[in-house]
Enzyme design. Structure first.
Site, short mmCIF file in Angstrom:
data_model
loop_
_atom_site.label_atom_id
_atom_site.label_comp_id
_atom_site.label_asym_id
_atom_site.label_seq_id
_atom_site.Cartn_x
_atom_site.Cartn_y
_atom_site.Cartn_z
N HIS A 381 0.81 -1.22 0.00
CA HIS A 381 0.00 0.00 0.00
C HIS A 381 0.85 1.28 0.00
CE1 HIS A 381 0.65 -0.75 4.31
NE2 HIS A 381 0.48 0.55 4.50
N ASP A 382 2.00 1.25 0.65
CA ASP A 382 2.84 2.45 0.72
C ASP A 382 4.10 2.34 -0.13
OD1 ASP A 382 1.41 4.25 2.23
OD2 ASP A 382 2.14 3.49 4.15
N LYS A 385 6.18 5.34 -1.41
CA LYS A 385 7.04 6.16 -0.55
C LYS A 385 8.51 6.03 -0.94
CE LYS A 385 4.06 6.43 3.55
NZ LYS A 385 3.91 6.06 4.98
N HIS A 410 2.92 9.88 -3.18
CA HIS A 410 3.31 8.47 -3.07
C HIS A 410 2.21 7.53 -3.58
CE1 HIS A 410 0.93 8.26 0.71
NE2 HIS A 410 0.98 6.95 0.56
N HIS A 437 -5.77 6.29 0.37
CA HIS A 437 -5.94 7.58 1.05
C HIS A 437 -7.17 8.34 0.55
CE1 HIS A 437 -2.50 7.82 3.71
NE2 HIS A 437 -1.71 7.37 2.74
N ASP A 465 -5.12 0.45 7.75
CA ASP A 465 -3.84 1.15 7.86
C ASP A 465 -3.89 2.20 8.97
OD1 ASP A 465 -1.25 2.00 7.22
OD2 ASP A 465 -1.99 3.48 5.78
#
Length: 521
Positions: A381-382, A385, A410, A437, A465
């Site tokens: 998911h990240d 970054k 990101h 997000h 999250d």
């Protein structure tokens, strides 16, 4: 009514004979072929039983059932779905009660295997040409022509046909099991499902009973079989209690047969059982154990050998697929952990998010494969970054407006990294990276999606999250206590988060926190 003749049966096939008083080879008695007599005259039942009493086919006798009306026969057939042959009168409580029963059997019951022999003493009531054309029956006889010899021949032919159709049906079911075992490597127990399909197919091909075992060891049986610690993939019949992860207690005679095959590295065939030993190209050892009700012919021996070689190839392919899938999973988790480590967050965060996403999907009623797909994809998911500068990613205090705009990128970076892959896991990961997000109320980023415009995977990842991040220490904050996290999530119900998902999380909070505690920082 015309009586059935009592003439001598005369010559018959080698499969049709009178039952012996005892089985000299010591094989266990098999259940008889079920024959249902449907007629409103008692004499027909008596004479039919008398003529057919003592007949066997393929080592099995007959088990007689009687019904005196179409309605009574229907009830028996509901309770006895494995009736092999039905001797059916046409005229009983009504002029076409027998024909109505045929439609009930083939239509409502959906029974296509039972062989139906129509017997009538009034052929003018149901003309043969019309009946054969309109109804799914297998034979049509006038009672006047059914001598004892012809009754023997007719029933024998019907049982043989039923047995062949049943073998074909079992083979079809076995193939379906094997096919279903390869539909997705995400499902648990796929190897056991494959093994049960193998046993069913072998039973059908050899027409043996269902007491059988499939054993497999990737590194060899030399120690495990000798110690009695048997690695069983699947068992049927008297061994149905055996399977992956299940204790399997075997009798000494079975253990001795398995040990002999392993010790000699060869298959063992006797009159009452056989053990097929075969190795896969990857070095694993496999054993198929079957208890027999008749000795195998040389042709059947060859059939077992060929079938086993094909099974070995299929198992090699399945294991290779499993290894590739497991490697893919490890790569995904490792990449997710690397991203979290760079941002000074613990690798356990991606594990917790992964497992909690799966639990949420299950609570929402997702198919098992979809829930597992979400579990595997959510660690990414990240991943975007990776493109965020350390000065922003590792900043201990609040971000400025300009810095936050950079941080928000990101989601697009992650999406661009993952979207090009055709793999289902990568496609799901791209959606999650892009949308985790977004907010239910439309005030999220990067696209401002609202409500169900956001993919369910994105909505789940968003909630899980935040849930885990608030409970964890970060460079910019301390961990929040659970009551504060619960209140925050409740306040954001319908704001940041999908209301239904919030209800599930808060309604089953103990399960989510317990799962989270399995992977501490």
């Amino acid at each position: 009514m015309n009586d059935i003749s009592h003439s001598s049966p005369g010559a018959h096939s080698d499969e049709l004979l009178f039952a012996a008083e005892a089985d000299a080879a010591g094989f266990r008695a098999l259940p008889g072929w079920k024959l249902l007599i449907v007629d409103d005259e008692e004499e027909v039942h008596v004479i039919t039983r008398m003529v057919l009493e003592g007949m066997t086919f393929s080592g099995r006798g007959l088990s007689f059932l009687s019904a005196y009306s179409g309605r009574e026969a229907a009830e028996i057939l509901r309770a006895e779905p494995d009736v092999a042959v039905i001797l059916l009168d046409v005229v009983m409580e009504t002029g076409q009660a027998g024909l109505d029963l045929v439609e009930f059997i083939r239509g409502e019951l959906g029974n296509r295997l039972a062989r139906i022999i129509l017997r009538t003493g009034q052929p003018g009531q149901a003309p043969e040409r019309d009946v054969i054309t309109r109804y799914d029956i297998n034979d049509y006889k006038h009672k006047t022509e059914l001598t004892a010899q012809k009754l023997f021949s007719t029933v024998t032919t019907a049982i043989r046909s039923y047995n062949d159709l049943r073998a074909i049906e079992k083979t079809r079911q076995g193939l379906e099991l094997i096919i279903s075992s390869t539909r997705g490597l995400f499902q648990r127990g796929d190897m056991e499902l494959f093994a049960r399909g193998v046993l069913d197919q072998m039973s059908s091909l050899l027409r043996v009973n269902e007491d059988c075992l499939f054993l497999h060891s990737p590194s060899g049986f030399a120690a495990t079989v000798q110690d009695g610690d048997i690695a069983v993939l699947a068992g049927t019949g008297e061994f149905s209690h055996c399977g992956i992860g299940l204790a399997c207690s075997l009798s000494l005679d079975v253990l001795d047969a398995l040990r002999t095959a392993v010790r000699e590295k060869s298959s063992q065939f006797t009159r009452d059982h056989f053990v097929q030993y075969f190795r896969s190209r990857r070095g694993g050892e496999n054993l198929l154990y079957f208890r027999l009700n008749h000795p195998l012919s040389p042709f059947e021996h060859r059939l077992v050998e060929v079938f086993s070689r094909n099974v070995a190839v299929a198992m090699d392919n399945m294991q290779l697929g499993l290894e590739l899938a497991n490697s893919q999973k490890e790569i995904i988790f490792t990449l997710g952990e690397c991203v979290e480590s760079r941002s000074k967050e613990t690798a356990s965060h991606v594990r917790r998010v992964s497992e909690c996403c799966r639990l949420m999907a299950e609570r929402l009623g997702f198919a098992a494969q979809d829930a597992e797909l979400l579990r595997l994809a959510s660690p990414m998911h990240d991943v975007g970054k990776i493109g965020i500068p350390d000065s922003i990613l590792l900043k201990p205090g609040p971000l400025s407006t300009e810095e936050f705009e950079v941080m928000k990128t990101h989601t697009r970076i992650g999406f661009q990294m993952l979207k090009g892959s055709p793999r289902p896991i990568m496609q799901a990961a791209a959606v999650i990276a892009h949308e985790h997000h977004e907010r239910w109320n439309g005030q999220g980023y990067p696209r401002g999606l609202r409500g169900e415009e956001i993919h369910p995977y994105g909505r789940i990842a968003c909630l899980v999250d935040v849930f885990d991040s608030l409970l964890s220490r970060r460079v910019y904050k301390e961990a929040w206590p659970l009551p504060r996290v619960r209140d925050y999530i409740a306040d954001e119900r319908g704001g940041m988060f999908d209301p239904g998902m919030v209800d599930i999380l808060l309604g089953d909070l103990d399960a989510f926190t317990a799962l989270r505690n399995e992977f501490p920082d």
